[in-house]
Design an enzyme around this catalytic site. Structure first.
Site, PDB file in Angstrom:
ATOM      1  N   LEU A 163       0.846  -1.192   0.000  1.00 17.76           N
ATOM      2  CA  LEU A 163       0.000   0.000   0.000  1.00 17.76           C
ATOM      3  C   LEU A 163       0.881   1.242   0.000  1.00 17.76           C
ATOM      4  O   LEU A 163       1.940   1.259   0.625  1.00 17.76           O
ATOM      5  CB  LEU A 163      -0.915   0.022   1.243  1.00 17.76           C
ATOM      6  CG  LEU A 163      -1.874  -1.150   1.416  1.00 17.76           C
ATOM      7  CD1 LEU A 163      -2.666  -0.988   2.716  1.00 17.76           C
ATOM      8  CD2 LEU A 163      -2.818  -1.288   0.228  1.00 17.76           C
ATOM      9  N   ASP A 164       0.424   2.293  -0.689  1.00 14.88           N
ATOM     10  CA  ASP A 164       1.135   3.566  -0.675  1.00 14.88           C
ATOM     11  C   ASP A 164       1.195   4.116   0.741  1.00 14.88           C
ATOM     12  O   ASP A 164       0.394   3.754   1.618  1.00 14.88           O
ATOM     13  CB  ASP A 164       0.418   4.587  -1.566  1.00 14.88           C
ATOM     14  CG  ASP A 164       0.471   4.222  -3.040  1.00 14.88           C
ATOM     15  OD1 ASP A 164       1.351   3.435  -3.420  1.00 14.88           O
ATOM     16  OD2 ASP A 164      -0.385   4.728  -3.789  1.00 14.88           O
ATOM     17  N   LYS A 165       2.112   5.025   0.967  1.00 16.26           N
ATOM     18  CA  LYS A 165       2.277   5.635   2.283  1.00 16.26           C
ATOM     19  C   LYS A 165       0.975   6.229   2.794  1.00 16.26           C
ATOM     20  O   LYS A 165       0.617   6.077   3.966  1.00 16.26           O
ATOM     21  CB  LYS A 165       3.357   6.724   2.220  1.00 16.26           C
ATOM     22  CG  LYS A 165       3.570   7.465   3.525  1.00 16.26           C
ATOM     23  CD  LYS A 165       4.599   8.578   3.361  1.00 16.26           C
ATOM     24  CE  LYS A 165       4.734   9.384   4.651  1.00 16.26           C
ATOM     25  NZ  LYS A 165       5.701  10.505   4.505  1.00 16.26           N
TER      26      LYS A 165
END
Length: 303
Positions: free
Chosen positions: A134-136
């Protein structure tokens, strides 16, 4: 210690351990090589054996799948909250908060990481095998395998019916029609090392969407990616003219509305690669997205 067991059936009498590992248990060739040189981690009827060992019908083959090698690079533990939504001896599913990356980065040296949080709670020898990253800024469910073997099995299933991911997103405006599929290839933007965009020579990318509710200038969507391109859901929604709320890269930065892209990994459904059982886990919206629903959507809007 995670262990895979198999009772050898009559039709596989005379097969070698190596054959069963590859053809029956679907270990990769690299994993079989690692087991072959990893010491006492393969057993037949309780006794340690090597991969050339010939099996007989009724033998019980047991393989320890936990990785024994030290991590390639040291992981700095951090006492960062990381709720565990589901776990067994082979894998766990964490509920990642916003602002946390999967691994440490030279560009963001002080950022909390999933690897560091797990090292804090599980010990620095815990090898981190993320399945769906998952992205930050993205919150929600993220599967983590406890061995390279289970990681390999899950990665093969990641974009199939045996591993489905469903997201919740809040977008600016409302896409038309309110249910559909975006089939648009994605590649690098060319003007940024980070940004992606829809481009004809990009990698195939398919996302399904459905509007769940409409609010004041916003819409709540269910999103399901068929592929896993970088920033796929963010790029696809922006291509429809409805970027995610708070998406500074593909839409409008608006910290007062929400200080990150309003994207949440809401549900993970998978067929367990070892037991064959169906695992179905969901995670409630985080507070910042919940606040948007309370303030900008009709009362009682459900996710």
């Amino acid at each position: 210690m995670a262990v895979i067991q198999k009772v050898i059936p009559p039709e596989e009498d005379g097969a070698t351990v190596r054959h069963i590992l590859r053809a029956g248990l679907h270990f990769s060739s690299r994993a079989v090589s690692r087991l072959a040189h990893g010491g006492a981690c393969i057993f037949v009827n309780g006794a340690p054996v090597h991969t050339p060992h010939v099996l007989r019908a009724g033998d019980v083959l047991a393989v320890e799948t936990e990785d024994r090698r030290p991590p390639k690079a040291a992981v700095t533990p951090g006492n960062w909250p990381l709720p565990v939504a589901w776990e067994d001896e082979h894998l766990l599913i964490v509920d990642k908060p916003a602002g946390m990356t999967a691994h440490a980065s030279n560009f963001l040296p002080d950022t909390p990481t999933v690897a560091g949080a797990l090292a804090w709670n599980r010990g620095t020898d815990f090898l981190f095998h993320p399945v769906n990253r998952l992205d930050k800024g993205t919150t929600g469910l993220m599967a983590v395998a406890k061995s390279g073997y289970v990681h390999d099995l899950l990665r093969r299933r990641l974009h199939t019916g045996d591993f489905r991911r469903e997201y919740r997103a809040v977008c600016l405006g409302c896409p038309r029609p309110e249910r559909g599929t975006v089939d648009a290839p994605i590649g690098r933007d060319g003007t940024s090392v980070v940004a992606r965009r829809v481009r004809p020579d990009g990698a195939p990318a398919v996302s399904h969407y459905q509007v769940l509710a409409r609010g004041e200038g916003l819409s709540l969507l269910a999103l399901r990616p068929e592929t896993g391109r970088t920033h796929q859901l963010r790029v696809h929604m922006a291509s429809l003219g409805c970027p995610l709320a708070g998406d500074w890269l593909y839409g409008q930065e608006d910290p007062l509305l929400i200080p990150r892209p309003a994207l949440h990994s809401y549900r993970v459904t998978l067929v367990h690669p070892v037991t064959g059982a169906r695992v179905d886990v969901s995670a409630p919206l985080p507070e910042d997205m919940g606040r948007l629903l309370r303030e900008r959507f009709p009362a009682g809007t459900a996710v």
